[in-house]
Scaffold this active site. Sequence first.
Site, mmCIF file in Angstrom:
data_model
loop_
_atom_site.group_PDB
_atom_site.id
_atom_site.type_symbol
_atom_site.label_atom_id
_atom_site.label_comp_id
_atom_site.label_asym_id
_atom_site.label_seq_id
_atom_site.Cartn_x
_atom_site.Cartn_y
_atom_site.Cartn_z
ATOM 1 N N GLY A 92 0.814 -1.233 0.000
ATOM 2 C CA GLY A 92 0.000 0.000 0.000
ATOM 3 C C GLY A 92 0.835 1.264 0.000
ATOM 4 O O GLY A 92 0.420 2.286 0.570
ATOM 5 N N PHE A 93 2.008 1.198 -0.648
ATOM 6 C CA PHE A 93 2.849 2.406 -0.805
ATOM 7 C C PHE A 93 3.207 3.088 0.502
ATOM 8 O O PHE A 93 3.071 4.314 0.634
ATOM 9 C CB PHE A 93 2.173 3.436 -1.721
ATOM 10 C CG PHE A 93 2.104 3.026 -3.146
ATOM 11 C CD1 PHE A 93 3.105 2.281 -3.728
ATOM 12 C CD2 PHE A 93 1.024 3.402 -3.921
ATOM 13 C CE1 PHE A 93 3.033 1.903 -5.063
ATOM 14 C CE2 PHE A 93 0.948 3.030 -5.257
ATOM 15 C CZ PHE A 93 1.958 2.282 -5.823
ATOM 16 N N ASN A 135 5.757 -5.424 -12.809
ATOM 17 C CA ASN A 135 5.375 -5.378 -11.389
ATOM 18 C C ASN A 135 4.880 -6.753 -10.920
ATOM 19 O O ASN A 135 4.998 -7.740 -11.641
ATOM 20 C CB ASN A 135 4.310 -4.299 -11.200
ATOM 21 C CG ASN A 135 4.537 -3.540 -9.898
ATOM 22 O OD1 ASN A 135 4.706 -4.165 -8.851
ATOM 23 N ND2 ASN A 135 4.564 -2.226 -9.970
ATOM 24 N N THR A 136 4.300 -6.779 -9.728
ATOM 25 C CA THR A 136 3.765 -8.032 -9.177
ATOM 26 C C THR A 136 2.446 -8.379 -9.865
ATOM 27 O O THR A 136 1.849 -7.535 -10.536
ATOM 28 C CB THR A 136 3.514 -7.881 -7.665
ATOM 29 O OG1 THR A 136 2.697 -6.736 -7.461
ATOM 30 C CG2 THR A 136 4.813 -7.733 -6.899
ATOM 31 N N SER A 162 1.069 -1.017 -9.777
ATOM 32 C CA SER A 162 1.071 -1.707 -8.481
ATOM 33 C C SER A 162 -0.326 -2.205 -8.146
ATOM 34 O O SER A 162 -1.288 -1.442 -8.204
ATOM 35 C CB SER A 162 1.528 -0.760 -7.390
ATOM 36 O OG SER A 162 1.333 -1.380 -6.148
ATOM 37 N N ASN A 180 -1.568 -2.767 -5.379
ATOM 38 C CA ASN A 180 -1.940 -2.542 -3.974
ATOM 39 C C ASN A 180 -2.758 -1.297 -3.702
ATOM 40 O O ASN A 180 -3.198 -1.068 -2.589
ATOM 41 C CB ASN A 180 -0.685 -2.528 -3.114
ATOM 42 C CG ASN A 180 -0.038 -3.891 -3.163
ATOM 43 O OD1 ASN A 180 -0.716 -4.886 -3.026
ATOM 44 N ND2 ASN A 180 1.257 -3.924 -3.407
ATOM 45 N N GLY A 210 10.982 -12.348 -10.469
ATOM 46 C CA GLY A 210 11.444 -13.715 -10.268
ATOM 47 C C GLY A 210 12.881 -13.984 -10.657
ATOM 48 O O GLY A 210 13.289 -15.143 -10.725
ATOM 49 N N ASN A 218 5.364 4.342 -11.933
ATOM 50 C CA ASN A 218 4.703 3.092 -11.546
ATOM 51 C C ASN A 218 3.221 3.220 -11.872
ATOM 52 O O ASN A 218 2.504 3.965 -11.203
ATOM 53 C CB ASN A 218 4.934 2.845 -10.048
ATOM 54 C CG ASN A 218 4.200 1.605 -9.560
ATOM 55 O OD1 ASN A 218 3.593 0.886 -10.358
ATOM 56 N ND2 ASN A 218 4.249 1.362 -8.266
HETATM 57 C C1 LIG Z 1 6.885 -5.576 -0.244
HETATM 58 C C2 LIG Z 1 6.986 -5.101 -1.651
HETATM 59 C C3 LIG Z 1 6.852 -3.732 -1.931
HETATM 60 C C4 LIG Z 1 6.940 -3.260 -3.244
HETATM 61 N N1 LIG Z 1 6.801 -1.924 -3.496
HETATM 62 C C5 LIG Z 1 6.855 -1.483 -4.784
HETATM 63 C C6 LIG Z 1 6.708 -0.106 -5.092
HETATM 64 O O1 LIG Z 1 6.561 0.753 -4.227
HETATM 65 N N2 LIG Z 1 6.728 0.260 -6.390
HETATM 66 C C7 LIG Z 1 6.921 -0.637 -7.420
HETATM 67 O O2 LIG Z 1 6.954 -0.251 -8.589
HETATM 68 N N3 LIG Z 1 7.086 -1.951 -7.144
HETATM 69 C C8 LIG Z 1 7.054 -2.381 -5.864
HETATM 70 N N4 LIG Z 1 7.211 -3.711 -5.606
HETATM 71 C C9 LIG Z 1 7.411 -4.647 -6.750
HETATM 72 C C10 LIG Z 1 8.895 -4.944 -6.996
HETATM 73 O O3 LIG Z 1 9.633 -3.772 -7.269
HETATM 74 C C11 LIG Z 1 9.045 -5.939 -8.175
HETATM 75 O O4 LIG Z 1 8.540 -5.337 -9.351
HETATM 76 C C12 LIG Z 1 8.281 -7.231 -7.928
HETATM 77 O O5 LIG Z 1 8.437 -7.648 -6.585
HETATM 78 C C13 LIG Z 1 8.746 -8.360 -8.871
HETATM 79 O O6 LIG Z 1 10.132 -8.582 -8.730
HETATM 80 P P1 LIG Z 1 10.741 -9.739 -7.786
HETATM 81 O O7 LIG Z 1 10.084 -11.012 -8.160
HETATM 82 O O8 LIG Z 1 12.207 -9.706 -8.046
HETATM 83 O O9 LIG Z 1 10.438 -9.322 -6.377
HETATM 84 C C14 LIG Z 1 7.154 -4.201 -4.298
HETATM 85 C C15 LIG Z 1 7.303 -5.558 -4.017
HETATM 86 C C16 LIG Z 1 7.229 -6.019 -2.719
HETATM 87 C C17 LIG Z 1 7.387 -7.498 -2.454
#
Ligand SMILES: Cc1cc2nc3c(=O)[nH]c(=O)nc-3n(C[C@H](O)[C@H](O)[C@H](O)COP(=O)(O)O)c2cc1C
Length: 344
Positions: A122-123, A239-240, A176, A178, A286, A173
């Site tokens: 949630g930023f 992103n996720t 997201s 969230n 990943g 971004n």
């Molecule tokens: C706890 C958490 C907070 C994150 N906060 C942000 C964020 O503020 N802005 C954003 O663009 N991505 C955010 N992400 C996404 C990551 O930057 C990344 O894009 C995503 O986790 C996929 O990469 P990974 O599999 O290497 O973690 C967040 C991820 C996690 C797990």
Amino acid sequence: MLLPITERLYRILYQGCLSRLPEGPAVRAGQALLRVLPVEAIYRPGQDDPRLSVKLAGVDLPNPVILSSMYYDVTILRKAMALGFGAVTTKSITGTPRPGHPEPNLVRLFTPEGPGFVNCNGFKNPGLAAFRVALSNLQHRRPVVVSVAGESADEYRRLVEGLAALADLVELNISSPNTRLVYELSAAPHRVADLIMAARRATTKPLIVKLSPDYPEANHRAIVPAILDAGVDAVNFGNTRRVVEPRLSQGAGGVSGPALFENVLTNVRALRRALGPGPGLIATGGIDSPEKAIRVLEAGADAVSYFTAFVTRGPTLPRRIGDAILSALDRRGLGTVAELRSHG
Ligand SMILES: Cc1cc2nc3c(=O)[nH]c(=O)nc-3n(C[C@H](O)[C@H](O)[C@H](O)COP(=O)(O)O)c2cc1C
């Protein structure tokens, strides 16, 4: 194979302690340790072999491994630079401070591909004004990507105007899962086109747009063309991925970690075709091993970024990825990371 001592120590710390704590305390303990431990000792002089350097959207990175968006604490960003990341990305900053969603806002996810998370962060961030002050104290030993997240074209413009001077690159971004409004943007391509234009007009610094894996159709049909029209310098995929997750306070969140990887690889290939050779392309999602980093570079990415593997695989991964890239270049008789693309 015998692991280097730092990796063995991290495995003991992570598998023996952090991964057994409930997620909230584990995050707090991990971040506290990162702030106080002399992790910079892991950096090996000469780690930045000149053959690892890449140009991303016109900016020189000493190597193609970027810390993905998650941290706003400048002490942690400084540590990440000292560990040898080629660039670091800030948490997405919003116009006003946000406390983030209540706990539980991060849970572990065990998949056949390996360990990941689902989060509804949630930023949580200090907001534009306070972050400007904090960021002005961060020495750019490595390029800094400042991530911003607004709820309207005008808010994105204000954020870019407020932060671009303190950044080497600015990441929008729009993806997201969230916060409802940011996520909905990805489903409303005309609004995305407006905000990209507003951000483009607000700065001459290189701009990156971070895409969602949940909207393949909109990405390719509308958002990528808008990115090309506006003269955006680079794309980050991505992103996720949004899932229902009853363990989280919001009942849903974004999956991170290795479950994302195969889709990232496919999209990097498709995006490189759609973008052509010019715009920068960052692969995120990943990437938790040197082999995966090399696969996305071969598929067309200029750089890789990760967050989850920073936690699950420990602080030596940037160095291990660098070593593996150098071995691949030697084996194939190549001179630069960029040449991996055509030799995959
Ligand atoms: C706890 C958490 C907070 C994150 N906060 C942000 C964020 O503020 N802005 C954003 O663009 N991505 C955010 N992400 C996404 C990551 O930057 C990344 O894009 C995503 O986790 C996929 O990469 P990974 O599999 O290497 O973690 C967040 C991820 C996690 C797990």
